[in-house]
Write a protein that holds these residues in place. Sequence first.
Motif, short mmCIF file in Angstrom:
data_model
loop_
_atom_site.label_atom_id
_atom_site.label_comp_id
_atom_site.label_asym_id
_atom_site.label_seq_id
_atom_site.Cartn_x
_atom_site.Cartn_y
_atom_site.Cartn_z
N SER A 61 19.62 -47.13 17.01
CA SER A 61 18.16 -46.98 16.94
C SER A 61 17.46 -47.90 17.94
O SER A 61 16.48 -47.52 18.58
N MET A 62 17.98 -49.13 18.05
CA MET A 62 17.37 -50.07 19.01
C MET A 62 17.48 -49.52 20.43
O MET A 62 16.53 -49.59 21.20
N SER A 63 18.64 -48.98 20.76
CA SER A 63 18.83 -48.50 22.14
C SER A 63 17.91 -47.33 22.43
O SER A 63 17.30 -47.26 23.49
N LYS A 64 17.79 -46.41 21.45
CA LYS A 64 16.94 -45.25 21.71
C LYS A 64 15.46 -45.65 21.79
O LYS A 64 14.74 -45.22 22.69
N ALA A 65 15.04 -46.50 20.84
CA ALA A 65 13.63 -46.93 20.84
C ALA A 65 13.29 -47.67 22.13
O ALA A 65 12.25 -47.42 22.76
N MET A 66 14.19 -48.55 22.55
CA MET A 66 13.89 -49.38 23.71
C MET A 66 14.03 -48.60 25.01
O MET A 66 13.19 -48.74 25.92
N ALA A 67 15.05 -47.75 25.09
CA ALA A 67 15.25 -46.99 26.33
C ALA A 67 14.08 -46.03 26.56
O ALA A 67 13.57 -45.89 27.69
N GLY A 68 13.63 -45.38 25.47
CA GLY A 68 12.51 -44.45 25.62
C GLY A 68 11.27 -45.16 26.15
O GLY A 68 10.63 -44.71 27.10
N GLN A 69 10.96 -46.30 25.54
CA GLN A 69 9.77 -47.05 25.96
C GLN A 69 9.91 -47.59 27.38
O GLN A 69 8.96 -47.54 28.18
N ALA A 70 11.11 -48.12 27.71
CA ALA A 70 11.31 -48.68 29.06
C ALA A 70 11.19 -47.58 30.12
O ALA A 70 10.60 -47.79 31.19
N ALA A 71 11.73 -46.41 29.80
CA ALA A 71 11.69 -45.31 30.78
C ALA A 71 10.27 -44.75 30.92
O ALA A 71 9.84 -44.40 32.02
N ILE A 72 9.55 -44.67 29.79
CA ILE A 72 8.15 -44.21 29.87
C ILE A 72 7.35 -45.18 30.74
O ILE A 72 6.59 -44.77 31.62
N ARG A 73 7.57 -46.47 30.52
CA ARG A 73 6.85 -47.48 31.31
C ARG A 73 7.20 -47.33 32.80
O ARG A 73 6.34 -47.40 33.66
N ALA A 74 8.48 -47.09 33.09
CA ALA A 74 8.91 -46.93 34.49
C ALA A 74 8.20 -45.73 35.13
O ALA A 74 7.76 -45.81 36.29
N CYS A 75 8.06 -44.65 34.38
CA CYS A 75 7.43 -43.44 34.95
C CYS A 75 5.92 -43.63 35.11
O CYS A 75 5.34 -43.16 36.10
N ILE A 76 5.30 -44.31 34.15
CA ILE A 76 3.86 -44.57 34.27
C ILE A 76 3.59 -45.47 35.48
O ILE A 76 2.71 -45.20 36.31
N GLU A 77 4.38 -46.54 35.60
CA GLU A 77 4.18 -47.45 36.72
C GLU A 77 4.45 -46.74 38.05
O GLU A 77 3.75 -46.98 39.04
N ALA A 78 5.45 -45.87 38.06
CA ALA A 78 5.78 -45.14 39.30
C ALA A 78 4.59 -44.30 39.75
O ALA A 78 4.18 -44.33 40.92
N ILE A 79 4.00 -43.56 38.81
CA ILE A 79 2.85 -42.72 39.14
C ILE A 79 1.68 -43.58 39.62
O ILE A 79 1.00 -43.25 40.59
N GLU A 80 1.46 -44.70 38.93
CA GLU A 80 0.31 -45.54 39.29
C GLU A 80 0.53 -46.26 40.63
O GLU A 80 -0.38 -46.32 41.46
N ILE A 81 1.74 -46.81 40.81
CA ILE A 81 1.99 -47.60 42.02
C ILE A 81 2.05 -46.70 43.25
O ILE A 81 1.50 -47.01 44.31
N CYS A 82 2.73 -45.56 43.13
CA CYS A 82 2.85 -44.67 44.29
C CYS A 82 1.54 -43.91 44.54
O CYS A 82 1.29 -43.46 45.66
N GLY A 83 0.75 -43.78 43.50
CA GLY A 83 -0.57 -43.16 43.66
C GLY A 83 -0.48 -41.71 44.11
O GLY A 83 0.59 -41.09 44.05
N ALA A 84 -1.58 -41.20 44.57
CA ALA A 84 -1.64 -39.79 44.96
C ALA A 84 -0.63 -39.48 46.06
O ALA A 84 0.09 -38.49 46.01
#
Length: 154
Positions: A85-108
Motif C-alpha cells: 500500500s505504501m508503494s502504490k500510494a507513494m508511487a502514484g503521488q510521486a508520478a503525478i507530481r512529476a507529470c504536473i511539474e513536467a507540464i508546468e516547467i516545459c510550458g506550452a
Amino acid sequence: MTAMKTFDNTRPLVGAMALGIGRAAYEYTCEFVKKNYVLSRPVPRYAAIAERLARVGRGLEAARTLTWRAAWLADEGEPNAKEASMSKAMAGQAAIRACIEAIEICGAEGSIAKDHQLLEKWFRDIKVYDIFEGTGQIQRIVISKRLISDLKAF
Ligand SMILES: Cc1cc2nc3c(=O)[nH]c(=O)nc-3n(C[C@H](O)[C@H](O)[C@H](O)COP(=O)(O)OP(=O)(O)OC[C@H]3O[C@@H](n4cnc5c(N)ncnc54)[C@H](O)[C@@H]3O)c2cc1C
C-alpha cells in the motif's frame, strides 16, 4: 482474504507502472531544462526550477525503493500488505507530481509542440494510477491500520 492477498502482489506492480510514466516525464523535463535553461546561473528562476526538479527526483527515487522492497517481500512470500500500500500510494503521488511539474516547467513549448505530444498524454494518463487497484485514500487507511496493529504488538 484472497482478494486482499492478490492486492499485495499487484499494488507494487501498479506502483512500478506509475513510476515508469513519472520517470519518463521527469527525464523528458530534465532534458528540456538542459537545453533551455542554464541552471548554474544565479538567477532566481533557474534556482527555482532546479529545486523543483530535485523534489521530483527524490520523490521518484524514494517511491522506487519502496516499490522494489514491496515486490521483493512478495517474491520472498513474506507479509507485505503495508509496504504494498505504501508503494502504490507513494508511487502514484510521486508520478503525478512529476507529470504536473513536467507540464508546468516545459510550458506550452514543451507540451504542445508536435514532437512532444507524449508529455501531455502522460499528464492525462497518470491520475488513474492513484485510483485503480485501491485509491490513494484507501491505501492510507490500509497503511494506518497496519501501523496501529504493529503498535498494538508492543
Ligand atoms: C480509468 C479507470 C480504470 C479502472 N480500471 C479498473 C480495472 O481495470 N479493474 C477494476 O477492478 N477496477 C477499475 N477501476 C475502478 C477503480 O478501482 C475504482 O474506481 C476505485 O477503486 C474507486 O472506487 P469507486 O469508483 O467505487 O469509488 P468510491 O469507493 O465510491 O470512492 C469515491 C471516493 O471516496 C474515497 N473513499 C471511499 N471510501 C473512503 C474511506 N473509507 N475513507 C476515505 N475516502 C474514501 C475514494 O478514495 C474516492 O476518492 C477503474 C477506474 C478508473 C477511473
